[in-house]
Design an enzyme around this catalytic site. Structure first.
Site, PDB file in Angstrom:
ATOM      1  N   GLU A  80      -7.108  -0.676  14.887  1.00 43.21           N
ATOM      2  CA  GLU A  80      -7.657  -1.727  14.018  1.00 43.21           C
ATOM      3  C   GLU A  80      -6.626  -2.807  13.698  1.00 43.21           C
ATOM      4  OE1 GLU A  80      -8.656  -2.449   9.376  1.00 43.21           O
ATOM      5  OE2 GLU A  80      -8.775  -0.389  10.101  1.00 43.21           O
ATOM      6  N   ARG A  88       1.859   1.552  10.131  1.00 42.00           N
ATOM      7  CA  ARG A  88       1.371   1.988   8.809  1.00 42.00           C
ATOM      8  C   ARG A  88       2.547   1.925   7.841  1.00 42.00           C
ATOM      9  NH1 ARG A  88      -3.309   4.929   7.804  1.00 42.00           N
ATOM     10  NH2 ARG A  88      -3.458   5.600   9.968  1.00 42.00           N
ATOM     11  N   ARG A 123       0.583  -6.296  11.326  1.00 38.71           N
ATOM     12  CA  ARG A 123       0.237  -5.303  12.348  1.00 38.71           C
ATOM     13  C   ARG A 123      -0.053  -5.934  13.710  1.00 38.71           C
ATOM     14  NH1 ARG A 123      -4.180  -0.476  11.484  1.00 38.71           N
ATOM     15  NH2 ARG A 123      -2.634   0.168   9.953  1.00 38.71           N
ATOM     16  N   ARG A 169       0.848  -1.199   0.000  1.00 39.41           N
ATOM     17  CA  ARG A 169       0.000   0.000   0.000  1.00 39.41           C
ATOM     18  C   ARG A 169       0.884   1.250   0.000  1.00 39.41           C
ATOM     19  NH1 ARG A 169      -4.883  -1.819   4.181  1.00 39.41           N
ATOM     20  NH2 ARG A 169      -5.426  -3.702   3.015  1.00 39.41           N
ATOM     21  N   SER A 188     -10.613  -6.569   9.811  1.00 38.43           N
ATOM     22  CA  SER A 188     -11.793  -5.968   9.209  1.00 38.43           C
ATOM     23  C   SER A 188     -12.500  -7.053   8.415  1.00 38.43           C
ATOM     24  CB  SER A 188     -11.388  -4.816   8.292  1.00 38.43           C
ATOM     25  OG  SER A 188     -12.512  -4.192   7.729  1.00 38.43           O
TER      26      SER A 188
END
Length: 420
Positions: free
Chosen positions: A344, A272, A384, A257, A347
């Protein structure tokens, strides 16, 4: 894409969904117009072509002046058919563009609003009492597990090395996720991380999320940000067998990403980053089974979080934060002691028939008639997760307790000791 029949029958439902998302209803009206114009253009083309065919039959029977008049009309119709066909093609393309611009219809019950308007459904586990908690990077560096300095030296900012016990922790966590998925009937998969544009577009990632994606222009391929993309496209343009229930996959892949627009946010450590590994669940099912399947995926995520022994909460994500493809989304957020907040880590989204309609994935109903399938996805483990694992299990002497489920993947060790 949304169902055009639903749009025609109840456009206000689609407009209401847009308002829940906090987005303009103009795209709904534009799609209605494009649909009407496409149908009108198609009817014009079919009408002129039918006349052309009819006159063609008459020419064979006619003679003299009548034949000459019919031939003249045939030439006129040939030009008219060509123009009408071109207009119908342009209308079809305009309809597709308008269709792709409308996000999925929000599921009834999802909270309205944006990123901060989620509803907390439950909190699970006990938040540890840690005096002056260290963050995951400080802990990871002391363990010889995380090296962001050399990651930046080799590849630039937001890259890292996982070394020693850091690599073993990640591999163990992902293997644990795959084991759990297989126990629950999921098909383990190692997926491509480069996909064609139609695969990326079909899953809805070339809209609002396009800036997050790495593209290889010379090859016209995209690096995936989740194996959801490859798994969704796996059955593109197919009719699949759902007679025995949902078809479920667990995809292991490296993900990429760009993190565009997040400069200055969460730059420390591995929260991140541009590259990470993940096990993603993906289900194909009948639309009427999608709500139950969504709860199944959420339960799978919570089962994994329990295995790594970290406190978390489950939130019902607000409509404005769902993304293009999701009709409903639940996140699990793990407690991060150094930040004193939940972040988070998983998801799971119910995408209903939105992706399958784009990718032309169907199944046969009880009468043998092809119907559009539903698709769902959910995170089962990702890089993560190392953050809450290291931080919640840290001990005053700098060591880290290893959750029991992960101990076999670290040679049976129950404690990781600092190396420096």
């Amino acid at each position: 894409m949304i169902d055009l029949r639903l749009l025609r029958e109840d456009p206000e439902l689609i407009r209401a969904s847009q308002r829940l998302r906090g987005e303009s209803t103009d795209v709904v009206d534009a799609l209605l117009r494009a649909d009407e114009e496409r149908r009108a253009a198609t009817q014009r083309f079919e009408s002129v072509r039918a006349e052309q065919k009819s006159i063609g039959k008459e020419v064979a029977k006619a003679s003299g002046d009548e034949r000459a008049a019919l031939l003249a009309r045939t030439k006129e119709l040939a030009q008219a058919v060509k123009a009408a066909e071109a207009a119908a093609g342009e209308a079809e393309q305009a309809l597709r563009r308008a269709h792709l611009a409308v996000p999925n219809v929000v599921e009834e019950g999802a909270p309205a609003g944006g990123e901060d308007d989620f509803t907390v459904l439950r909190e699970v586990g006990t938040i540890p009492e840690i005096a002056n908690p260290k963050d995951h990077l400080e802990i990871g560096e002391a363990l010889g597990a995380i090296d962001t300095e050399r990651g930046a030296k080799v590849s630039g900012s937001r890259f890292y090395f996982l070394t020693g016990v850091g690599a073993l922790l990640q591999l163990g966590m992902l293997q644990l996720a795959i084991q759990q998925a297989v126990e629950h009937g999921f098909i383990p998969s190692i997926t491509p991380t480069l996909v064609r544009p139609e695969s990326m577009e079909g899953t809805g990632f070339l809209g609002a999320h396009a800036s997050e994606i790495y593209r290889l222009e010379a090859d016209d391929l995209y690096l995936v940000g989740t194996s959801e993309v490859a798994l969704a496209a796996y059955h593109s343009n197919e009719i699949i067998d759902l007679s025995n229930g949902a078809e479920r996959f667990a995809g292991w892949s490296t993900c990429y990403r760009r993190e565009a627009g997040s400069h200055g946010k969460d730059v420390r450590g591995i929260l991140r980053v541009h590259q990470f590994d993940k096990v993603e669940m993906f289900s194909f099912c009948k639309p009427e089974d999608a709500l139950t399947e969504h709860q199944r995926l959420l339960a799978m995520e919570e089962e994994m979080l329990a295995k790594v022994e970290i406190p978390y909460r489950v939130i019902d994500v607000a409509a404005g934060d769902l993304g293009t493809s999701a009709a409903r989304k639940y996140d699990c957020e793990a407690w991060v002691p150094s930040q004193g907040r939940y972040r988070e880590v998983t998801s799971t989204s119910n995408c209903t028939t939105f992706q399958a309609r784009r990718l032309n994935i169907r199944y046969r109903d009880a009468d043998g008639k092809p119907q559009t399938a539903a698709t769902l996805n959910g995170t089962l483990a990702t890089t993560r997760w190392l953050i809450p694992i290291l931080e919640n299990h840290q001990q005053p002497d700098g060591s880290v307790r290893v959750p029991k489920a992960l101990q076999p993947f670290l040679g049976g060790r129950d404690v990781l000791e600092p190396t420096r």
